[in-house]
Write a protein that holds these residues in place. Structure first.
Motif, mmCIF file in Angstrom:
data_model
loop_
_atom_site.group_PDB
_atom_site.id
_atom_site.type_symbol
_atom_site.label_atom_id
_atom_site.label_comp_id
_atom_site.label_asym_id
_atom_site.label_seq_id
_atom_site.Cartn_x
_atom_site.Cartn_y
_atom_site.Cartn_z
ATOM 1 N N LYS A 1 0.837 -1.209 0.000
ATOM 2 C CA LYS A 1 0.000 0.000 0.000
ATOM 3 C C LYS A 1 0.873 1.260 0.000
ATOM 4 N N GLN A 2 1.925 1.211 0.805
ATOM 5 C CA GLN A 2 2.846 2.348 0.888
ATOM 6 C C GLN A 2 3.493 2.615 -0.480
ATOM 7 N N LYS A 3 3.921 1.537 -1.149
ATOM 8 C CA LYS A 3 4.548 1.682 -2.474
ATOM 9 C C LYS A 3 3.548 2.253 -3.482
ATOM 10 N N ARG A 4 2.306 1.767 -3.405
ATOM 11 C CA ARG A 4 1.311 2.272 -4.352
ATOM 12 C C ARG A 4 1.005 3.747 -4.086
ATOM 13 N N GLU A 5 0.814 4.087 -2.793
ATOM 14 C CA GLU A 5 0.496 5.491 -2.443
ATOM 15 C C GLU A 5 1.579 6.437 -2.939
ATOM 16 N N ALA A 6 2.839 5.970 -2.870
ATOM 17 C CA ALA A 6 3.965 6.813 -3.319
ATOM 18 C C ALA A 6 3.901 7.064 -4.828
ATOM 19 N N CYS A 7 3.136 6.230 -5.553
ATOM 20 C CA CYS A 7 3.032 6.378 -7.018
ATOM 21 C C CYS A 7 1.846 7.230 -7.446
ATOM 22 N N VAL A 8 0.919 7.521 -6.530
ATOM 23 C CA VAL A 8 -0.274 8.298 -6.919
ATOM 24 C C VAL A 8 0.109 9.769 -7.088
ATOM 25 N N LYS A 9 -0.272 10.334 -8.238
ATOM 26 C CA LYS A 9 0.021 11.736 -8.503
ATOM 27 C C LYS A 9 -1.272 12.438 -8.896
ATOM 28 N N VAL A 10 -1.642 13.444 -8.134
ATOM 29 C CA VAL A 10 -2.839 14.229 -8.455
ATOM 30 C C VAL A 10 -2.404 15.369 -9.377
ATOM 31 N N ILE A 11 -3.043 15.480 -10.552
ATOM 32 C CA ILE A 11 -2.638 16.522 -11.512
ATOM 33 C C ILE A 11 -3.857 17.329 -11.958
ATOM 34 N N ASN A 12 -3.589 18.483 -12.576
ATOM 35 C CA ASN A 12 -4.679 19.332 -13.070
ATOM 36 C C ASN A 12 -4.513 19.756 -14.515
ATOM 37 N N THR A 13 -3.277 19.644 -15.049
ATOM 38 C CA THR A 13 -3.042 20.126 -16.418
ATOM 39 C C THR A 13 -2.444 19.020 -17.289
ATOM 40 N N TRP A 14 -2.486 19.249 -18.618
ATOM 41 C CA TRP A 14 -1.941 18.273 -19.569
ATOM 42 C C TRP A 14 -0.435 18.071 -19.368
ATOM 43 N N ASP A 15 0.292 19.159 -19.145
ATOM 44 C CA ASP A 15 1.751 19.048 -18.959
ATOM 45 C C ASP A 15 2.079 18.216 -17.719
ATOM 46 N N GLU A 16 1.320 18.458 -16.646
ATOM 47 C CA GLU A 16 1.529 17.666 -15.419
ATOM 48 C C GLU A 16 1.216 16.187 -15.681
ATOM 49 N N PHE A 17 0.180 15.959 -16.496
ATOM 50 C CA PHE A 17 -0.241 14.596 -16.842
ATOM 51 C C PHE A 17 0.891 13.858 -17.554
ATOM 52 N N ILE A 18 1.474 14.486 -18.580
ATOM 53 C CA ILE A 18 2.544 13.855 -19.363
ATOM 54 C C ILE A 18 3.771 13.590 -18.484
ATOM 55 N N ALA A 19 4.101 14.562 -17.635
ATOM 56 C CA ALA A 19 5.264 14.386 -16.742
ATOM 57 C C ALA A 19 5.028 13.201 -15.803
ATOM 58 N N ALA A 20 3.818 13.112 -15.247
ATOM 59 C CA ALA A 20 3.491 12.016 -14.320
ATOM 60 C C ALA A 20 3.502 10.671 -15.042
ATOM 61 N N LEU A 21 2.988 10.665 -16.281
ATOM 62 C CA LEU A 21 2.938 9.432 -17.068
ATOM 63 C C LEU A 21 4.363 8.923 -17.327
ATOM 64 N N ASN A 22 5.251 9.840 -17.678
ATOM 65 C CA ASN A 22 6.641 9.458 -17.948
ATOM 66 C C ASN A 22 7.386 9.030 -16.692
ATOM 67 N N ASN A 23 6.842 9.407 -15.530
ATOM 68 C CA ASN A 23 7.451 9.001 -14.249
ATOM 69 C C ASN A 23 6.771 7.771 -13.652
ATOM 70 N N LYS A 24 6.016 7.040 -14.498
ATOM 71 C CA LYS A 24 5.353 5.789 -14.070
ATOM 72 C C LYS A 24 4.383 5.985 -12.909
ATOM 73 N N LYS A 25 3.612 7.052 -12.957
ATOM 74 C CA LYS A 25 2.683 7.345 -11.863
ATOM 75 C C LYS A 25 1.272 6.805 -12.143
ATOM 76 N N LEU A 26 0.536 6.621 -11.057
ATOM 77 C CA LEU A 26 -0.896 6.324 -11.114
ATOM 78 C C LEU A 26 -1.560 7.693 -10.976
ATOM 79 N N ILE A 27 -2.179 8.153 -12.055
ATOM 80 C CA ILE A 27 -2.575 9.567 -12.134
ATOM 81 C C ILE A 27 -4.045 9.765 -11.791
ATOM 82 N N LEU A 28 -4.320 10.675 -10.855
ATOM 83 C CA LEU A 28 -5.696 11.038 -10.507
ATOM 84 C C LEU A 28 -5.937 12.432 -11.077
ATOM 85 N N ALA A 29 -6.881 12.509 -12.024
ATOM 86 C CA ALA A 29 -7.067 13.772 -12.745
ATOM 87 C C ALA A 29 -8.534 14.145 -12.861
#
Length: 505
Positions: free
Chosen positions: A419-447
């Motif tokens: 759970k700790q490892k997964r939580e560390a991967c969750v990234k909350v984003i609001n913009t397209w640029d943030e989305f692409i950066a998070a995607l390239n960093n292997k994140k689980l993105i909440l948008a």
């Protein structure tokens, strides 16, 4: 030429050394794909078969599957679901009755076209799923409101033929699963069951496999072909930055009822159509467990599902009373088995204790007990935990209580670590640029998302690349607050909900 004793003993040392080299070639953090395939084989979970995408499930795997099956089967029986078995084959005209449904599965359907040397007049499909196999008979069995609800489940195999990257457990051409198919008089009853089943799937992952999952609803684009709506439990693999659909519970609405004419006379004497659900989980669950918990020494099995929870290994030193040590090992296993644990002893004399340690670590056994002359003299055993390597000596008289507590702690700490490892991967984003950066960093993105199908298609198109496109994983039932005026990260339109996005298996 005569050989000296030194040469002989050196040769013997080399032999023993060779025999002790059990480790994995690949590292989980560096070559995840190769590591995963290697650990599945070296841990004796599967064996490769001579047809690509098909695998032999070995006893170590089947024991886990049977544990999950025993839990789920008992739970659905409490819900008055009955087990059945329908044939593996389905005719083309029946398969194609629900157009959206078959379009979703068409590329994966395997066909039987020959019998012996002669071509068959009518080719027969092998089930990719059983809606079209079962529902013609639902229309026969359901006549009036007293015939409802009809709740059936089958434990079976299905075949889905076409895909590019076969992966043990995760994407295989044949797999084992259960599929439940239920029919109700009202939408309320169907809706309620969808969530009851989804909760059982959460329990399989979280309580048995020690894997955290997110419960949510699939987008219109990602829902079950021909269904009304789809709910799922979604897991995440931090090493690859990919989501993985853990299990699905679909409300099919009345779509299939219309196609297959599943009608009933309601209490007022009027003709009505049934509401239907279908729900399934498969041997994919086991692959997710290997991916999440495994390490560079091999498998790490949660105690609740491990075929062997405790392995007892004798450590006889030179001049030790080997028989007494072996007897102590056997009696330790007896004590543990009588107390309800799954315990075994490894008395093979052609392997060193060190080799045995590596072997059972590779197979992921949660707890190792070592018994040597000193332990015998002190009436104790040495225990070693597979998950963190912790070692401790425990007195024989409190063996059962302490093993129970240790196994319970391992189960809990595996879940917490995941759970700790997964939580560390969750990234909350609001913009397209943030989305692409998070995607390239292997994140689980909440948008924040506008919930429009064309926007999701556009995101898929814009993120297509060698690692695969991003898509919606699910819209979590547990929704964070959406501040007024929040815009969709992809379209700039007003956002309607928070949704998880990412690459997936």
């Amino acid at each position: 030429m005569a050989t000296s004793n030194t040469d002989t003993s050196n040769a013997r040392k080399k032999e023993v050394k060779k025999e002790t080299r059990l480790g994995l070639t690949y590292k989980k953090d560096k070559d995840f794909g190769e590591w995963y395939s290697e650990v599945c084989v070296a841990g004796e979970m599967i064996e490769y078969y001579d047809i690509s995408g098909c695998y032999i499930l070995r006893p170590w795997t089947m024991a886990i599957w049977e544990t999950l099956q025993a839990f789920f089967d008992a739970e659905i029986k409490k819900m008055n679901v009955k087990n059945v078995y329908f044939p593996l084959f389905v005719t083309e005209n029946v398969l194609q009755k629900e157009k959206d449904h078959i379009e979703g599965f068409a590329p994966e359907v395997a066909w039987v076209t020959k019998s012996g040397q002669s071509e068959m007049e009518i080719p027969i499909a092998i089930r990719p799923t059983s809606e079209t196999v079962m529902y013609p008979y639902y229309s026969k069995w359901i006549r009036g409101h007293r015939d409802l609800p009809l709740k059936l489940n089958q434990w079976c195999n299905v075949v889905r033929w076409e895909f590019s990257h076969p992966t043990p457990f995760i994407r295989s051409r044949e797999f084992l699963w259960q599929e439940g198919h239920t029919a109700f008089a009202t939408q309320d009853e169907a809706d309620q069951e969808v969530l009851e089943i989804l909760e059982l799937y959460r329990r399989i992952y979280e309580e048995f496999l020690a894997i955290p999952v997110i419960k949510g609803k699939k987008s219109e684009l990602e829902k079950f072909a021909g269904g009304f709506y789809t709910t799922s439990v979604e897991a995440f693999i931090p090493n690859t930055g990919r989501g993985i659909q853990g299990a699905t519970s679909h409300c099919l609405g009345q779509n299939f009822a219309k196609m297959f004419e599943i009608n009933f006379e309601n209490e007022k004497g009027e003709k009505a159509m049934v509401w239907q659900n279908s729900w399934a989980y498969s041997t994919r669950t086991i692959g997710v467990m290997v991916m999440v918990h495994g390490d560079d020494k091999g498998l790490v099995l949660p105690p609740k599902v491990a075929s062997v929870q405790v392995i007892v290994i004798p450590v006889p030193y030179k001049d030790a009373d080997t028989q007494a040590i072996f007897d102590a090992c056997r009696s330790t296993v007896d004590t543990l088995c009588k107390a309800g644990f799954r315990a075994e002893v490894d008395l093979r004399d052609n392997y060193s204790p060190g080799w045995k340690y590596s072997h059972w670590e590779m197979k992921g056994v949660p707890l190792r007990i070592e018994i040597g002359p000193k332990d015998l003299a002190n009436k104790q055993v040495r225990v070693v935990c597979r998950d963190n390597g912790a070692k401790m000596d425990i007195p024989m008289h409190s063996l059962v209580e302490q093993v129970k507590e240790i196994l319970s702690n391992i189960q809990e700490s595996l879940f917490n670590a995941a759970k700790q490892k997964r939580e560390a991967c969750v990234k909350v984003i609001n913009t397209w640029d943030e989305f692409i950066a998070a995607l390239n960093n292997k994140k689980l993105i909440l948008a924040p998302w506008c919930d429009e199908e064309d926007v999701e298609k556009d995101v898929k198109a814009r993120t297509k690349g060698e690692h695969g496109a991003a898509k919606t994983l699910c819209t979590p039932f547990d929704q964070p607050r959406l501040p007024e005026g929040t815009l969709c990260f992809a379209s700039g339109k007003p956002a309607k909900k928070w949704t998880y996005w990412g690459r997936s298996y």
